[in-house]
Design an enzyme around this catalytic site. Structure first.
Site, PDB file in Angstrom:
ATOM      1  N   LYS A 185      -8.708  -6.148 -11.532  1.00  0.00           N
ATOM      2  CA  LYS A 185      -9.109  -5.744 -12.886  1.00  0.00           C
ATOM      3  C   LYS A 185      -8.112  -6.227 -13.930  1.00  0.00           C
ATOM      4  CE  LYS A 185     -10.693  -1.535 -13.451  1.00  0.00           C
ATOM      5  NZ  LYS A 185     -10.759  -0.065 -13.669  1.00  0.00           N
ATOM      6  N   GLY A 193     -11.194   2.032  -8.181  1.00  0.00           N
ATOM      7  CA  GLY A 193     -11.234   0.955  -7.188  1.00  0.00           C
ATOM      8  C   GLY A 193     -12.051   1.278  -5.960  1.00  0.00           C
ATOM      9  N   ARG A 194     -11.872   2.480  -5.431  1.00  0.00           N
ATOM     10  CA  ARG A 194     -12.569   2.831  -4.189  1.00  0.00           C
ATOM     11  C   ARG A 194     -14.032   3.183  -4.423  1.00  0.00           C
ATOM     12  NH1 ARG A 194      -8.691   6.144  -5.775  1.00  0.00           N
ATOM     13  NH2 ARG A 194      -9.023   8.352  -6.170  1.00  0.00           N
ATOM     14  N   HIS A 225     -14.595   4.806  25.357  1.00  0.00           N
ATOM     15  CA  HIS A 225     -13.638   4.314  26.353  1.00  0.00           C
ATOM     16  C   HIS A 225     -12.220   4.306  25.804  1.00  0.00           C
ATOM     17  CE1 HIS A 225     -16.675   2.913  29.319  1.00  0.00           C
ATOM     18  NE2 HIS A 225     -17.433   2.869  28.236  1.00  0.00           N
ATOM     19  N   LYS A 271       5.237   0.782  -4.408  1.00  0.00           N
ATOM     20  CA  LYS A 271       5.136  -0.496  -5.125  1.00  0.00           C
ATOM     21  C   LYS A 271       6.388  -0.740  -5.960  1.00  0.00           C
ATOM     22  CE  LYS A 271       0.080  -0.538  -5.758  1.00  0.00           C
ATOM     23  NZ  LYS A 271      -0.981  -0.531  -6.796  1.00  0.00           N
ATOM     24  N   GLU A 313      -7.453   8.636  -0.230  1.00  0.00           N
ATOM     25  CA  GLU A 313      -6.882   8.329  -1.539  1.00  0.00           C
ATOM     26  C   GLU A 313      -7.435   9.278  -2.591  1.00  0.00           C
ATOM     27  OE1 GLU A 313      -5.464   4.185  -2.866  1.00  0.00           O
ATOM     28  OE2 GLU A 313      -7.418   4.400  -3.844  1.00  0.00           O
ATOM     29  N   GLU A 350      -0.313  -8.255  -4.513  1.00  0.00           N
ATOM     30  CA  GLU A 350      -0.852  -8.895  -3.317  1.00  0.00           C
ATOM     31  C   GLU A 350      -1.939  -9.908  -3.669  1.00  0.00           C
ATOM     32  OE1 GLU A 350       0.390  -4.672  -2.125  1.00  0.00           O
ATOM     33  OE2 GLU A 350      -0.639  -5.630  -3.805  1.00  0.00           O
TER      34      GLU A 350
END
Length: 560
Positions: A211, A283-284, A400, A524, A369, A217
């Site tokens: 944004k 964001g999420r 399993h 961060k 979050e 990153e």
């Protein structure tokens, strides 16, 4: 909205639930035997999703008290405030309008928030995405050498990655334009290197999703991708390495999902190929915004619109359905019951669909979050435990791996089982329908977890001695079963929205702001302080704690 949240622990419903817990002994076998209507009472449909809550550890009295808790903490009112654009994200003073991203184009009444025509803005971006995706899919938009795009690489992290990568995997059968999608998120250089090493730069399109166009990153990986593009095109003789041709290459092979047009242009991306979204999109909660551009290209605008219609169907269910029949609200209330009254600390999500291999990872951000908070939306401390660890893997792989813990461990782990009546690919093993065998496992696991196996039943099979205890299953392990006809784009949208509103319900009851994420910021900040020490700055090194210094020394000694 800075008004103080209602403290759930002061309500009469909370006191009632405490009283019910005091004398509570789960007995799913007994409850099913004594109440032939249990399944009917606790099974609900929301859009195309068929949700069976009957194997949860609740009685009629518990369910009724939980619904009263939702009433007394204002869940419905808070939801209405969100839909109306009230600033329920208090710490950032923002509206929360991800539900507006999936409103139909002709929705009435229209939605205006803070003087902004939200509907017009959303539809404008959707139309622009559709137009651009159509050009890419048809081959009208090409790389610098005129070749059709064959691979889209989405560069983002968090909400700019988890939603698109999950949906891309889930809807793989719907990819119809000969374009595949890859996703780069981690700053670990292996991620970008491995995702690009077998690609042709001439047929690759990068989407940089940030944004603010400042995410560490994402911008690091974008620069690495740009270098890879320039080197590959130069090696192929497609560009001569001049600044002009390098700029032209970026314009043909990069687009942006961002509102920082100045930074987009500085990077070299044509701002005509930048697609924005708004502060009121967390964001999420953003996969149905321009963050989904890679999906529109991979699957087409119609499929993306179908996905949005699924989201909206559940939004409408929540808005119009009484709390006692409101499926996401009920599921959120069950999570509160397990977390605050029965001591559960985690929640498993177990899709019997390999296509949903990334669904649990997506839910981890959505839920943890959002609700991993220890202060309420007015800044006061929480009065209850909040949040739970969400985790899971597709069945039957999980059977399993970790199902042993769920069946016979000492911890209570509520689990959601998700399945689809029809497979994406119908295959047979001889005369046996493999999908039918697959779903037999889905049904068997929830049955075994609910009803277990008594020592008497084990002994009746001929087992004796110490093995009896080892082969006894206690049962009363709670599960929710979610069934749908098929994993279509619409159904996937419904499934994601279901969990969005489960998360919302829990956040309201706990009185927390589910729409900020300050907890990610400190790490961060410290990373940017430590980076100079990694690079040899002695002052930065000396300012670190003893443990960090020792680890830095290890790194220096072992870095080749």
């Amino acid at each position: 909205m800075t008004n103080a949240p209602i403290d759930a622990t002061t309500t009469s419903a909370w006191a009632e639930l405490e009283s019910l817990k005091a004398g509570f002994t789960p007995d799913l076998r007994g409850w099913f035997a004594s109440d032939p209507e249990r399944v009917a009472k606790l099974t609900h449909d929301v859009a195309d999703l068929h949700v069976d809550l009957s194997k949860n550890l609740v009685t009629d009295e518990v369910v009724a008290a939980l619904v009263r808790l939702a009433e007394q903490t204002g869940v419905a009112e808070r939801y209405a405030a969100m839909l109306a654009g009230k600033h329920i994200n208090t710490t950032e003073d923002r509206a929360v309008l991800h539900t507006a991203l999936r409103r139909p184009a002709d929705a009435v009444p229209s939605l205006t928030v803070d003087g902004q025509d939200v509907d017009a803005d959303v539809q404008g971006v959707l139309d622009a995405m559709a137009e651009f995706a159509g050009r890419v899919r048809s081959g009208e938009f090409t790389g610098i050498t005129g070749k059709k795009v064959e691979t889209v690489v989405n560069i983002g992290i968090g909400g700019s990655d988890l939603g698109p990568v999950m949906i891309s995997a889930a809807l793989e059968p719907y990819a119809d334009a000969g374009i595949s999608a890859r996703f780069v998120s981690n700053i670990d250089p292996f991620d970008i290197a491995s995702k690009t090493k077998d690609l042709d730069p001439e047929t690759t399109l990068f989407i940089v999703a940030s944004k603010t166009f400042t995410t560490l990153e994402t911008l690091t990986n974008a620069r690495l991708a740009r270098d890879w593009l320039w080197e590959g095109l130069a090696s192929a003789g497609a560009i001569d390495g001049s600044d002009e041709q390098k700029k032209d290459a970026v314009a043909h092979h990069f687009v942006a999902v961002s509102t920082a047009l100045d930074k987009v242009a500085e990077f070299g991306i044509d701002t005509a190929n930048a697609f924005g979204f708004w502060d009121w999109v967390g964001g999420r909660y953003s996969v149905d915004s321009a963050i989904g551009l890679s999906l529109v290209i991979e699957f087409g605008p119609d499929t993306f619109r179908e996905l949005l219609a699924g989201f909206h169907a559940v939004d409408e269910h929540v808005r119009t359905t009484p709390l006692a029949q409101n499926v996401p609200v009920l599921m959120g209330l069950l999570n509160v019951w397990y977390t605050n009254f029965l001591g559960a600390q985690s929640h498993a999500v177990l899709p019997y669909a390999q296509q949903l291999s990334r669904f649990a990872a997506y839910l981890q951000q959505l839920t943890m979050e959002s609700n991993g908070k220890s202060v309420r939306w007015d800044g006061s401390p929480v009065t209850t435990d909040t949040g739970e660890v969400f985790w899971g893997e597709p069945g039957t792989n999980g059977q399993h791996a970790f199902y042993q813990l769920i069946h016979q461990g000492t911890r209570l782990i509520p689990a959601d089982f998700i399945a689809f009546a029809n497979p994406a690919y119908a295959l047979t093993d001889g005369d046996r329908d493999v999908h039918g065998l697959f779903l037999a496992n889905f049904l068997a696991q929830t049955k075994a977890l609910a009803f277990g196996k008594t020592a008497e039943e084990v002994e009746a099979e001929g087992t004796t001695g110490a093995l009896v205890a080892a082969r006894t299953f206690p049962g009363n392990r709670p599960t929710t079963s979610i069934f749908a006809p098929s994993l279509t784009p619409r159904v996937l949208g419904e499934l994601v929205a279901l969990y969005e509103h489960i998360t919302f319900t829990q956040g309201v009851i706990w009185g927390i702001n589910s729409f900020d994420q300050w907890g990610v910021e400190l790490g961060k900040q410290l990373a940017m302080q430590i980076a100079p020490a990694i690079e040899g700055d002695s002052d930065a090194f000396e300012s670190q704690d003893a443990s960090t210094k020792a680890l830095l020394e290890y790194y220096r000694d072992h870095r080749a």
